[in-house]
Scaffold this active site. Structure first.
Site, PDB file in Angstrom:
ATOM      1  CD  GLN A   1     -10.739  30.312 -28.074  1.00 16.05           C
ATOM      2  OE1 GLN A   1     -10.031  31.255 -27.796  1.00 16.05           O
ATOM      3  NE2 GLN A   1     -11.844  30.473 -28.767  1.00 16.05           N
TER       4      GLN A   1
ATOM      5  CD  GLU B   1     -14.456  34.483 -25.844  1.00 20.00           C
ATOM      6  OE1 GLU B   1     -13.613  33.596 -25.684  1.00 20.00           O
ATOM      7  OE2 GLU B   1     -14.421  35.571 -25.240  1.00 20.00           O
TER       8      GLU B   1
ATOM      9  CG  ASP C   1     -13.786  30.107 -25.381  1.00 16.81           C
ATOM     10  OD1 ASP C   1     -14.433  29.660 -24.431  1.00 16.81           O
ATOM     11  OD2 ASP C   1     -14.210  30.125 -26.543  1.00 16.81           O
TER      12      ASP C   1
ATOM     13  N   GLY D   1      -7.515  53.628 -17.711  1.00 13.75           N
ATOM     14  CA  GLY D   1      -6.742  54.094 -16.566  1.00 13.75           C
ATOM     15  C   GLY D   1      -6.844  55.599 -16.380  1.00 13.75           C
ATOM     16  N   GLY D   2      -5.892  56.148 -15.674  1.00 14.90           N
ATOM     17  CA  GLY D   2      -5.947  57.567 -15.337  1.00 14.90           C
ATOM     18  C   GLY D   2      -5.357  58.476 -16.403  1.00 14.90           C
TER      19      GLY D   2
HETATM   20  N1  CAO Z   1     -16.127   9.349 -25.769  1.00 12.69           N
HETATM   21  C1  CAO Z   1     -17.471   9.303 -25.607  1.00 12.69           C
HETATM   22  N2  CAO Z   1     -18.214  10.384 -25.355  1.00 12.69           N
HETATM   23  C2  CAO Z   1     -17.568  11.586 -25.277  1.00 12.69           C
HETATM   24  C3  CAO Z   1     -16.178  11.697 -25.443  1.00 12.69           C
HETATM   25  C4  CAO Z   1     -15.434  10.510 -25.696  1.00 12.69           C
HETATM   26  N3  CAO Z   1     -14.123  10.523 -25.858  1.00 12.69           N
HETATM   27  N4  CAO Z   1     -15.841  12.994 -25.326  1.00 12.69           N
HETATM   28  C5  CAO Z   1     -16.975  13.666 -25.082  1.00 12.69           C
HETATM   29  N5  CAO Z   1     -18.034  12.805 -25.067  1.00 12.69           N
HETATM   30  C6  CAO Z   1     -19.430  13.117 -24.809  1.00 12.69           C
HETATM   31  C7  CAO Z   1     -19.664  13.681 -23.438  1.00 12.69           C
HETATM   32  O1  CAO Z   1     -19.630  12.671 -22.475  1.00 12.69           O
HETATM   33  C8  CAO Z   1     -21.037  14.309 -23.608  1.00 12.69           C
HETATM   34  O2  CAO Z   1     -22.019  13.315 -23.485  1.00 12.69           O
HETATM   35  P1  CAO Z   1     -23.302  13.429 -22.479  1.00 12.69           P
HETATM   36  O3  CAO Z   1     -23.973  14.702 -22.803  1.00 12.69           O
HETATM   37  O4  CAO Z   1     -24.085  12.229 -22.818  1.00 12.69           O
HETATM   38  O5  CAO Z   1     -22.798  13.422 -21.094  1.00 12.69           O
HETATM   39  C9  CAO Z   1     -21.033  14.734 -25.074  1.00 12.69           C
HETATM   40  O6  CAO Z   1     -19.851  14.156 -25.648  1.00 12.69           O
HETATM   41  C10 CAO Z   1     -21.007  16.220 -25.341  1.00 12.69           C
HETATM   42  O7  CAO Z   1     -20.179  16.916 -24.423  1.00 12.69           O
HETATM   43  P2  CAO Z   1     -20.505  18.451 -24.126  1.00 12.69           P
HETATM   44  O8  CAO Z   1     -21.924  18.560 -23.628  1.00 12.69           O
HETATM   45  O9  CAO Z   1     -19.449  19.002 -23.275  1.00 12.69           O
HETATM   46  O10 CAO Z   1     -20.376  19.079 -25.583  1.00 12.69           O
HETATM   47  P3  CAO Z   1     -21.338  20.124 -26.316  1.00 12.69           P
HETATM   48  O11 CAO Z   1     -20.771  20.245 -27.681  1.00 12.69           O
HETATM   49  O12 CAO Z   1     -22.754  19.794 -26.220  1.00 12.69           O
HETATM   50  O13 CAO Z   1     -21.116  21.486 -25.505  1.00 12.69           O
HETATM   51  C11 CAO Z   1     -19.785  23.284 -24.622  1.00 12.69           C
HETATM   52  C12 CAO Z   1     -19.974  22.252 -25.732  1.00 12.69           C
HETATM   53  C13 CAO Z   1     -18.473  23.973 -24.852  1.00 12.69           C
HETATM   54  C14 CAO Z   1     -20.921  24.311 -24.683  1.00 12.69           C
HETATM   55  C15 CAO Z   1     -19.799  22.577 -23.253  1.00 12.69           C
HETATM   56  O14 CAO Z   1     -18.847  21.554 -23.271  1.00 12.69           O
HETATM   57  C16 CAO Z   1     -19.513  23.507 -22.091  1.00 12.69           C
HETATM   58  O15 CAO Z   1     -20.373  24.287 -21.658  1.00 12.69           O
HETATM   59  N6  CAO Z   1     -18.304  23.439 -21.525  1.00 12.69           N
HETATM   60  C17 CAO Z   1     -17.897  24.183 -20.364  1.00 12.69           C
HETATM   61  C18 CAO Z   1     -17.648  25.618 -20.696  1.00 12.69           C
HETATM   62  C19 CAO Z   1     -16.615  25.784 -21.775  1.00 12.69           C
HETATM   63  O16 CAO Z   1     -15.510  25.309 -21.716  1.00 12.69           O
HETATM   64  N7  CAO Z   1     -17.003  26.567 -22.767  1.00 12.69           N
HETATM   65  C20 CAO Z   1     -16.032  27.038 -23.742  1.00 12.69           C
HETATM   66  C21 CAO Z   1     -16.048  26.285 -24.957  1.00 12.69           C
HETATM   67  S1  CAO Z   1     -15.012  27.104 -26.121  1.00 12.69           S
HETATM   68  O17 CAO Z   1     -15.977  28.260 -26.791  1.00 12.69           O
END
Ligand code: CAO
Length: 467
Positions: free
Chosen positions: A57, A179, A208, A287-288
């Protein structure tokens, strides 16, 4: 307002700065004012190319806003899977979810396996082509793909690399964040809810979507600075920081607390002492001007038959007249704001006796006639059906090839010379070939080879096609 997705071809980048009509350098070097009709001079971010590596998001909120403003947003997704939200909270079998469609309008989708050697090559070409890379992967994920700042900056020194992370540099910087984690870590949850209840998260996605907004602002500022410096930079919006920015009035109150009780909090009037930290204040106004949520006619059966009522000081006398308490206008216990503070509970209970005799819309109508600010508690059903929001393009109906019509939120920012046309979200990889050929210049033969390499198709599909 809704528009079918039109094929975008490689836009010609105009020079951002013209020597005509201004100084040669700096922000004053602007072209002569356009004589085109308002809204016909292109969109605000036309010509800006975004390499959108976002998911879920926060990041998609940012890039959708940039797309609404006219940027060409190319969303890179994992072959066969795509943004995880395509399949999350699915309501129509086989179709992209509303979670995805409402955050990815006006974008193009290309599938690339960023860890595949050929995929890396395609990404490098995209980096050279685009102005901004936006990502919100877990900390370190972009580096693990080989897309370090050094690599990107070497390929394209003008590229802006914009990231959402959960936390800024410090003890928590490596943590993944969603979030509600941000709402809790940014000071919102501890200050939301009722004093005698647990901390609460809010429905508004301030962690988010709020951080996506902050990042969009940072990107636009970096684009502006680049006009002067010619180089890109890194832009970071941490979700904890974004939430704190939105909860800054509570940090204000934290400091005020050192100088005495927070007199506008209703607990003051109730004689309940304050602790060391800002307490949860229920529906007290931030607020106030004291305020509270009051029942309206029908509250027994309608969970949204309520109104937020603000006892703004300049209209106090009008309030007294409306609720049948004209004597409060001169009563020293009620006439002046400081005298009212310890009596807010009783005052709002008295106003509520009046609001309960009217619907929330009647209260709104009557109060606004005499300048009393009130807020009807609108349900999402009421908002979805509100004609004025449809008219302004804030709520837009779009048509989608697999899920049919759906409602989305259009651009909340209205600009007189950059009119938003909301387009449906792309299907997974819908624009892969178009981007490979028209944007990156791959030949038909090269595209065929890329397809069989598995770099743009799901592993099984790539292997099957190669065989
Ligand atoms: N091709 C190949 N690999 C891909 C890819 C693509 N096109 N797109 C993503 N990937 C891979 C990434 O490289 C990653 O691999 P590694 O762990 O081996 O490096 C893997 O997909 C997972 O990516 P991620 O760790 O970002 O995803 P997740 O689902 O585990 O975590 C989230 C999700 C949101 C917790 C994390 O991305 C995060 O903390 N983001 C920053 C904060 C944020 O934006 N949070 C808000 C999210 S909305 O609620």
């Amino acid at each position: 307002m809704a528009k079918n997705k039109s094929k975008k071809t490689k836009p010609k980048l105009k020079k951002s700065v013209s020597k005509k009509g201004g100084k040669a350098n700096g922000v004053h070097a602007l072209p002569k004012p356009s004589s085109k009709p308002w809204g016909a001079a292109g969109k605000a971010l036309e010509g800006v190319r975004i390499l959108d590596f976002t998911h879920v998001q926060s990041g998609p909120t940012c890039t959708q806003l940039l797309a609404y403003m006219g940027a060409d947003v190319i969303k890179v997704e994992r072959p066969g899977v795509g943004d995880i939200t395509r399949a999350q909270l699915r309501d129509v079998k086989g179709a992209d979810s509303l979670y995805f469609t409402m955050l990815n309008g006006n974008k193009r989708s290309i599938t690339i396996d960023s860890k595949h050697p050929k995929g890396k090559e395609i990404l490098d070409r995209l980096i050279k082509y685009c102005d901004v890379l936006v990502e919100n992967f877990a900390p370190g994920a972009l580096d693990r793909m080989g897309l370090t700042w050094a690599h990107i900056h070497e390929l394209n020194p003008r590229m802006i690399v914009a990231s959402v992370k959960g936390f800024g540099p410090g003890p928590y910087e490596d943590f993944k964040v969603y979030e509600n984690v941000a709402q809790c870590a940014g000071g919102s949850a501890s200050t939301t809810g009722f004093r005698d209840g647990p901390p609460l998260v809010t429905g508004a996605q301030i962690g988010d979507s709020g951080t996506g907004l902050h990042l969009a602002f940072g990107i636009v500022a970096a684009l502006y600075q680049r006009v002067r410096t010619g180089r890109g930079q890194r832009v970071l919006a941490a979700m904890q920081d974004g939430v704190l920015n939105l909860a800054r009035v509570k940090l204000r109150d934290q400091q005020r607390l050192q100088h005495g009780p927070l007199t506008e909090y209703s607990q003051y009037g109730e004689g309940i002492p304050f602790g060391k930290a800002v307490p949860r204040a229920g529906n007290d106004s931030g607020g106030g001007q004291p305020g509270w949520i009051l029942k309206c006619k029908g509250w027994e059966t309608d969970p949204d038959a309520y109104i937020y009522f603000i006892t703004q000081a300049p209209v106090w006398e009008a309030i007294c007249d409306l609720i049948g308490k004209p004597e409060w206008k001169t009563d020293p216990d009620y006439a002046k704001p400081p005298a009212r503070l310890p009596r807010l509970k009783h005052i709002f209970a008295t106003i509520e006796e009046w609001t309960m005799t009217k619907t929330k819309f009647e209260v709104m109508e009557i109060c606004n006639k005499v300048d009393i600010p009130v807020g009807p508690i609108l349900s999402m059903k009421e908002i979805a059906e509100e004609p004025s929001l449809r008219k302004t393009g804030t709520v837009v109906e779009v048509d989608h090839p697999t899920r049919g019509k759906y409602l989305t939120v259009g651009n909340p920012v209205k600009m007189s010379d950059s009119i938003t046309e909301v387009e449906r979200s792309p299907l997974l990889g819908e624009h892969t070939e178009e981007i490979l050929t028209k944007v990156l210049g791959y030949s038909a033969k090269e595209v065929a080879d890329i397809k069989t390499s598995g770099a743009i198709t799901a592993p099984e599909k790539g292997r099957a096609e190669a065989a």
